[in-house]
Design a protein around this motif. Structure first.
Motif, mmCIF file in Angstrom:
data_model
loop_
_atom_site.group_PDB
_atom_site.id
_atom_site.type_symbol
_atom_site.label_atom_id
_atom_site.label_comp_id
_atom_site.label_asym_id
_atom_site.label_seq_id
_atom_site.Cartn_x
_atom_site.Cartn_y
_atom_site.Cartn_z
ATOM 1 N N ILE A 1 -10.885 -0.821 2.008
ATOM 2 C CA ILE A 1 -9.783 -0.341 2.139
ATOM 3 C C ILE A 1 -9.416 0.470 0.759
ATOM 4 C CG2 ILE A 1 -6.971 -1.040 1.524
ATOM 5 C CD1 ILE A 1 -7.408 -3.230 3.464
ATOM 6 N N ARG B 1 -7.328 5.401 -5.727
ATOM 7 C CA ARG B 1 -7.243 4.643 -4.474
ATOM 8 C C ARG B 1 -7.555 3.210 -4.764
ATOM 9 N NH1 ARG B 1 -4.701 3.626 0.257
ATOM 10 N NH2 ARG B 1 -5.986 2.595 1.583
ATOM 11 N N ARG C 1 -10.985 -5.846 0.872
ATOM 12 C CA ARG C 1 -10.167 -5.065 -0.021
ATOM 13 C C ARG C 1 -10.971 -3.862 -0.589
ATOM 14 N NH1 ARG C 1 -8.927 -9.279 -4.473
ATOM 15 N NH2 ARG C 1 -7.286 -7.683 -5.102
ATOM 16 N N LEU D 1 0.703 -1.253 0.036
ATOM 17 C CA LEU D 1 -0.063 -0.038 -0.054
ATOM 18 C C LEU D 1 0.812 1.212 -0.028
ATOM 19 C CD1 LEU D 1 -2.931 -0.910 2.430
ATOM 20 C CD2 LEU D 1 -3.098 -0.576 0.036
ATOM 21 N N ALA E 1 -2.514 -3.637 -4.332
ATOM 22 C CA ALA E 1 -1.737 -4.097 -3.124
ATOM 23 C C ALA E 1 -2.271 -5.295 -2.227
ATOM 24 C CB ALA E 1 -1.798 -2.845 -2.072
ATOM 25 N N THR E 2 -3.576 -5.640 -2.543
ATOM 26 C CA THR E 2 -4.228 -6.610 -1.710
ATOM 27 C C THR E 2 -4.429 -7.875 -2.457
ATOM 28 O OG1 THR E 2 -6.320 -5.662 -2.123
ATOM 29 C CG2 THR E 2 -5.295 -4.967 -0.124
ATOM 30 N N ASP F 1 -9.051 6.826 2.106
ATOM 31 C CA ASP F 1 -7.709 7.449 2.035
ATOM 32 C C ASP F 1 -7.677 8.921 1.940
ATOM 33 O OD1 ASP F 1 -5.118 7.675 1.508
ATOM 34 O OD2 ASP F 1 -5.300 7.781 -0.663
ATOM 35 N N GLY G 1 0.815 3.138 -3.327
ATOM 36 C CA GLY G 1 0.399 4.467 -3.162
ATOM 37 C C GLY G 1 1.141 5.867 -3.361
ATOM 38 N N GLU H 1 -0.750 1.983 7.657
ATOM 39 C CA GLU H 1 -0.579 2.839 6.277
ATOM 40 C C GLU H 1 -0.526 4.234 6.615
ATOM 41 O OE1 GLU H 1 -2.400 3.577 2.037
ATOM 42 O OE2 GLU H 1 -3.716 2.771 3.692
ATOM 43 N N VAL I 1 -4.720 1.287 -6.411
ATOM 44 C CA VAL I 1 -3.604 1.234 -5.185
ATOM 45 C C VAL I 1 -4.180 -0.252 -4.441
ATOM 46 C CG1 VAL I 1 -2.735 1.971 -2.972
ATOM 47 C CG2 VAL I 1 -2.614 3.475 -5.156
ATOM 48 N N ALA I 2 -5.569 -0.172 -3.912
ATOM 49 C CA ALA I 2 -5.963 -1.243 -2.914
ATOM 50 C C ALA I 2 -6.024 -2.628 -3.938
ATOM 51 C CB ALA I 2 -7.288 -0.877 -2.303
#
Length: 591
Positions: free
Chosen positions: A337, A316, A334, A94, A323-324, A341, A98, A156, A319-320
């Motif tokens: 998340i 966002r 997920r 993240l 990353a997940t 942000d 991010g 994060e 990114v999520a």
């Protein structure tokens, strides 16, 4: 400014910062939603709270030191034992994705949106990579997502702040010295590594100083708090003198070390330090937002709204998602998340500092950085504040509404009380220290907590995850009193204890505050004696008349919330409630 105007400005800033946070707490809103508009309105109506008029060029240095104190406090709340396995990988991805995606996308779209050069757009992109625990924490406390999701987002938000500050300083100096941002050379990467090294060395030095003051000198709570404050400010200032904004890394490394290294003699509660951090946050937001003028917002309002949409709906989620993937998280986790942000104090602080420096150097478009950042902070905080709770409920990542009780004690009457509370529909977790008491709990079929739970609970910054209320009912009144004080800040909900005898000469119990369970008549030894004489705990609907000789102990609401009867709190029965009673003692012939 005259002396009277300076006094008025300082007093007004403090009053606005404090009043805004009080109002936000009463409205159950993140403080930023009140602080930013209040500071903006005050700055538009008067010049007395403008930080440049009050503090002059020293304001940016004070902002840097203030943010260091905030990050040190955030580091104290991070338990490295919980950043393990997949959680560590998720947080790391993240942060990397991010920072990179936010910087690249914002820097790419901002020149066209705001009519600014690419180098200034790069500065804006770096500023907007940060989030922050001062925003994420209160939002998550309100939403109450699952512990796994909460840990990921808190880590994060905390770690991205010093990274953003360092990258902001490097970008600023690249623009100021070369009038361009060259991201293709290894020079900037080397500069980042050097800044990281300076921050880490500063963190080690801060940890050593605090080990000496807190561990070797064994200062008490008051002097220990002052030592922490002085150490963080001194180490951060020295690091910033060596390399700009490395003090942020030193502060958070020091906080992490103090919270996680065994042997630190940290006070379990830090009321003065917590109050100071809260005041600093309020003062910074009011002061920084007062520098934003209505005239500077109008030209960038619509493009800033479009940028917010890009950050929320494009950056966002990407990114999520990246990353997940293959992280073990569920689809709903997920998604949540990907919908969390907000921007916070570090974005405001870096925008205020770096935009002013670029404006002084005559950079075209630099004056737009602060108003754009201001609008992004307000827009993201407002959007996530209004939508996070319903989104979390829709995705099913909210903790169950019911109360999870930690009942501490293992005497027969306490175990029977736990059984009665469970039959009333509550989730009961029990803990006891003696083997025979733990065996009694197991035989009753109740959930037994790990043996080290109470040791963990008294650590500063530790959080008893999943527990929403604690009831202390051991046979040691002094233990109950001390534990109620120590655990108060480590539980999401309240901590209660059974009362000591009225004529008690205990060391602590008669002189300790806190809410006492069941009122002054049903103290611990009375409860135990009545149970030994044959009284039992009864669970019945609130609609049923209360039998004579029975005392109400708890009221379980229809939504599984628990309201105990205490010295300070009277419970009003409502339709659908369930009551837990202590029955009357049967006549001698029926025992």
């Amino acid at each position: 400014m005259t002396d009277d105007e300076i006094l008025l400005g300082l007093a007004l800033t403090v009053v606005l910062a404090t009043g805004s946070q009080i109002l936000a707490s009463r409205l159950r809103l993140p403080a930023l939603i009140i602080l930013l508009p209040v500071g903006f309105a005050a700055g538009a109506m008067t010049d007395v709270i403008h930080p440049d008029n009050l503090l002059g060029p020293t304001f940016s240095d004070l902002v840097s030191l203030s943010v260091a104190v905030i990050l040190y406090d955030a580091g104290l709340g991070l338990d490295l034992r919980k950043l393990a396995g997949r959680t560590r990988g998720i947080v790391g991805r993240l942060l990397v994705y991010g920072v990179l995606l936010t910087f690249l996308i914002v820097a790419s779209v901002s020149p066209a949106m705001f009519d600014m050069p690419l180098r200034v757009a790069a500065m804006l992109g770096v500023i907007l990579v940060v989030s922050g625990p001062t925003v994420v924490g209160p939002l998550l406390d309100f939403v109450r997502p699952t512990d796994k999701v909460r840990r990921i987002l808190i880590w994060e938000g905390t770690l991205t702040d010093p990274i953003g500050g360092i990258l902001g300083a490097l970008t600023f100096h690249a623009i100021a010295t070369t009038h361009q941002v060259d991201v293709g050379r290894g020079y900037q990467l080397g500069q980042f590594g050097l800044s990281l090294l300076v921050g880490l060395v500063g963190g080690v030095a801060g940890t050593a100083l605090l080990w000496f003051t807190l561990r070797t000198l064994r200062l008490g709570e008051t002097l220990g708090t002052l030592a922490q404050l002085a150490t963080v400010i001194a180490v951060s200032a020295v690091c910033d003198m060596v390399r700009d904004d490395t003090g942020l890394i030193a502060a958070i490394v020091t906080g992490l070390a103090v919270a996680n290294l065994r042997g630190f003699d940290m006070p379990a509660r830090r009321p003065f330090f917590e109050t100071l951090v809260q005041l600093i946050i309020g003062l910074l937001f009011v002061s920084i937002s007062s520098t934003v003028t209505p005239a500077s917002l109008v030209p960038v309002l619509l493009p800033a709204l479009a940028l917010i949409a890009v950050l929320v709906l494009v950056v966002r989620p990407l990114v999520a998602f990246a990353a997940t993937t293959y992280s073990g998280l569920g689809r709903q986790e997920r998604a949540f998340i990907g919908w969390m942000d907000p921007r916070g104090i570090v974005a405001a602080a870096t925008a205020s500092t770096f935009s002013a420096g670029l404006v002084q150097r005559g950079e075209s478009g630099a004056a737009k950085i602060l108003p754009v950042t201001f609008l992004v902070i307000v827009g993201t905080v407002l959007l996530y504040s209004l939508t996070a709770a319903p989104v979390a409920r829709r995705l099913g990542v909210v903790k169950p509404a019911g109360t999870r009780i930690l009942l501490v004690g293992g005497e027969a009457w306490v175990v029977d009380l736990g059984r009665a509370m469970r039959s009333a529909g509550l989730d009961v977790l029990m803990w006891a220290g003696l083997d025979e008491e733990r065996d009694r709990i197991k035989e009753a079929g109740l959930d037994l907590a790990k043996g080290d739970l109470l040791a963990t609970a008294i650590n500063p910054g530790a959080r008893i995850e999943g527990v929403t209320a604690v009831f202390l009912a051991t046979a040691d009144d002094d233990f109950n009193a001390l534990a109620s004080v120590v655990m108060q800040d480590n539980v999401e909900g309240p901590v209660y204890r059974v009362g000591p005898p009225h004529d008690s000469h205990g060391v602590v119990a008669p002189y300790t505050g806190g809410d006492i369970l069941f009122g002054r008549s049903l103290v611990r030894h009375v409860l135990a004696e009545r149970y030994e004489q044959g009284a039992r705990f009864v669970v019945q609907p609130a609609s049923t008349p209360l039998p004579s000789g029975q005392d109400p102990l708890f009221v379980v609401r229809a939504d599984q919330r628990l309201d105990p009867v205490t010295e300070r709190q009277e419970t009003v029965l409502q339709e659908g409630d369930t009551v837990v009673l202590l029955g009357s003692v049967p006549p001698a012939g029926e025992r």
